[in-house]
Design a protein around this motif. Structure first.
Motif, mmCIF file in Angstrom:
data_model
loop_
_atom_site.group_PDB
_atom_site.id
_atom_site.type_symbol
_atom_site.label_atom_id
_atom_site.label_comp_id
_atom_site.label_asym_id
_atom_site.label_seq_id
_atom_site.Cartn_x
_atom_site.Cartn_y
_atom_site.Cartn_z
ATOM 1 N N ALA A 134 38.136 50.920 50.652
ATOM 2 C CA ALA A 134 38.217 49.512 51.068
ATOM 3 C C ALA A 134 37.315 48.646 50.201
ATOM 4 O O ALA A 134 37.717 47.575 49.732
ATOM 5 N N LEU A 135 36.092 49.110 49.968
ATOM 6 C CA LEU A 135 35.142 48.352 49.157
ATOM 7 C C LEU A 135 35.579 48.327 47.691
ATOM 8 O O LEU A 135 35.546 47.281 47.044
ATOM 9 N N ALA A 136 36.029 49.470 47.186
ATOM 10 C CA ALA A 136 36.503 49.532 45.797
ATOM 11 C C ALA A 136 37.710 48.622 45.595
ATOM 12 O O ALA A 136 37.862 48.004 44.535
ATOM 13 N N SER A 137 38.557 48.499 46.614
ATOM 14 C CA SER A 137 39.731 47.623 46.538
ATOM 15 C C SER A 137 39.313 46.157 46.433
ATOM 16 O O SER A 137 39.918 45.387 45.682
ATOM 17 N N LYS A 138 38.270 45.769 47.155
ATOM 18 C CA LYS A 138 37.778 44.386 47.075
ATOM 19 C C LYS A 138 37.281 44.063 45.670
ATOM 20 O O LYS A 138 37.512 42.970 45.155
ATOM 21 N N VAL A 139 36.610 45.023 45.052
ATOM 22 C CA VAL A 139 36.127 44.835 43.673
ATOM 23 C C VAL A 139 37.319 44.773 42.721
ATOM 24 O O VAL A 139 37.386 43.902 41.858
ATOM 25 N N GLU A 140 38.272 45.678 42.885
ATOM 26 C CA GLU A 140 39.453 45.741 42.022
ATOM 27 C C GLU A 140 40.258 44.444 42.086
ATOM 28 O O GLU A 140 40.750 43.951 41.077
ATOM 29 N N GLN A 141 40.377 43.871 43.291
ATOM 30 C CA GLN A 141 41.137 42.636 43.481
ATOM 31 C C GLN A 141 40.336 41.384 43.149
ATOM 32 O O GLN A 141 40.840 40.270 43.299
ATOM 33 N N LYS A 142 39.108 41.572 42.720
ATOM 34 C CA LYS A 142 38.220 40.460 42.341
ATOM 35 C C LYS A 142 38.047 39.454 43.473
ATOM 36 O O LYS A 142 38.059 38.240 43.259
ATOM 37 N N GLN A 143 37.896 39.974 44.696
ATOM 38 C CA GLN A 143 37.667 39.081 45.827
ATOM 39 C C GLN A 143 36.332 38.367 45.651
ATOM 40 O O GLN A 143 35.400 38.892 45.028
ATOM 41 N N LYS A 144 36.253 37.188 46.211
ATOM 42 C CA LYS A 144 35.026 36.399 46.110
ATOM 43 C C LYS A 144 33.866 37.175 46.738
ATOM 44 O O LYS A 144 33.980 37.693 47.843
ATOM 45 N N GLY A 145 32.764 37.260 46.003
ATOM 46 C CA GLY A 145 31.586 37.978 46.482
ATOM 47 C C GLY A 145 31.568 39.444 46.097
ATOM 48 O O GLY A 145 30.675 40.183 46.497
ATOM 49 N N TYR A 146 32.556 39.884 45.307
ATOM 50 C CA TYR A 146 32.624 41.287 44.906
ATOM 51 C C TYR A 146 32.714 41.433 43.391
ATOM 52 O O TYR A 146 33.377 42.324 42.878
ATOM 53 N N GLY A 147 32.004 40.566 42.685
ATOM 54 C CA GLY A 147 31.963 40.620 41.232
ATOM 55 C C GLY A 147 30.635 41.155 40.731
ATOM 56 O O GLY A 147 29.764 41.557 41.504
ATOM 57 N N MET A 148 30.477 41.116 39.429
ATOM 58 C CA MET A 148 29.299 41.668 38.777
ATOM 59 C C MET A 148 27.997 41.032 39.269
ATOM 60 O O MET A 148 26.986 41.704 39.391
ATOM 61 N N MET A 149 28.019 39.771 39.574
ATOM 62 C CA MET A 149 26.800 39.088 40.016
ATOM 63 C C MET A 149 26.419 39.443 41.453
ATOM 64 O O MET A 149 25.370 39.055 41.924
ATOM 65 N N ASN A 150 27.273 40.205 42.145
ATOM 66 C CA ASN A 150 27.031 40.574 43.543
ATOM 67 C C ASN A 150 26.727 42.059 43.708
ATOM 68 O O ASN A 150 26.905 42.611 44.789
ATOM 69 N N ILE A 151 26.241 42.692 42.646
ATOM 70 C CA ILE A 151 26.003 44.136 42.668
ATOM 71 C C ILE A 151 25.089 44.546 43.822
ATOM 72 O O ILE A 151 25.363 45.527 44.523
ATOM 73 N N ILE A 152 24.036 43.805 44.074
ATOM 74 C CA ILE A 152 23.092 44.158 45.149
ATOM 75 C C ILE A 152 23.798 44.106 46.502
ATOM 76 O O ILE A 152 23.653 45.016 47.316
ATOM 77 N N ASP A 153 24.579 43.057 46.724
ATOM 78 C CA ASP A 153 25.305 42.918 47.992
ATOM 79 C C ASP A 153 26.339 44.028 48.169
ATOM 80 O O ASP A 153 26.519 44.548 49.271
ATOM 81 N N ILE A 154 27.009 44.401 47.090
ATOM 82 C CA ILE A 154 28.018 45.463 47.144
ATOM 83 C C ILE A 154 27.355 46.790 47.506
ATOM 84 O O ILE A 154 27.837 47.523 48.371
#
Length: 194
Positions: A161-181
């Motif tokens: 589920a989490l990997a899918s959010k990153v793959e789909q480039k959902q807001k808040g799941y990009g490179m600048m959000n590594i700590i949150d991820i």
């Protein structure tokens, strides 16, 4: 292209440094603390560990059986799994800085935030934050800059589920959000523990 890559490395470095304030820091006082060492066979030995602070703690563990400072034993990173100084931990990890020329040396690296994905702090000329899952190879900021999806999946790929959010480039799941991820991954892993 080189300028863009350089700017991305700077941004990730600054982001890592600013968010690193959320993590615990090593104990500042140079003195003997209650502590433990975990030998390579998993044996935990209680005693006292001298806090040499940051860089020196990465090279060796000064362990004492007695509080009076007698019977000293100096452990190197290849002799232990980890050691603790009071409530802080150092683990033996193949990491000696962000530049990868050849095989990295083994060091005791400070555990800034434990979890399914552990956040580590390495102290060289400046503090470097990196992540590792179990005993897998560390993922550093430069890895994420050069291939975010591929390298973040080394850490979170088993959480579809989490990997899918990153793959789909959902807001808040990009490179600048590594700590949150990573925090989200760790929270979910902790909630799923039996």
């Amino acid at each position: 292209m080189k300028k863009i890559l350089f700017l991305l490395l700077i941004v990730i470095g600054v982001r890592s440094q600013s968010t690193a304030q959320d993590y615990i820091d090593p104990l500042p006082s140079l003195k003997l603390y209650p502590g433990t060492v975990v030998t390579l066979d998993g044996t935990v030995i209680n005693g006292y560990v001298y806090n040499n602070y940051k860089e020196k703690n990465q090279k060796q563990c000064l362990f004492y059986k007695e509080k009076d400072g007698r019977s000293e034993r100096i452990y190197k990173p290849n002799e232990l799994i980890s050691y603790t100084i009071e409530n802080t931990e150092y683990r033996s990890v193949n990491y000696d800085g962000t530049l990868r020329f050849g095989k990295p040396g083994k060091n005791f690296v400070f555990v800034a935030q434990p979890g399914a994905i552990t956040t580590y702090a390495y102290y060289g000329s400046e503090k470097q934050i990196f992540w590792a899952k179990g005993n897998e190879a560390p993922v550093i900021g430069a890895d994420l800059t050069l291939g975010f999806k591929k390298n973040i999946n080394k850490l979170i790929g088993d959480n579809t589920a989490l990997a899918s959010k990153v793959e789909q480039k959902q807001k808040g799941y990009g490179m600048m959000n590594i700590i949150d991820i990573i925090n989200e991954y760790n929270a979910q892993a902790l909630a799923e523990k039996p």
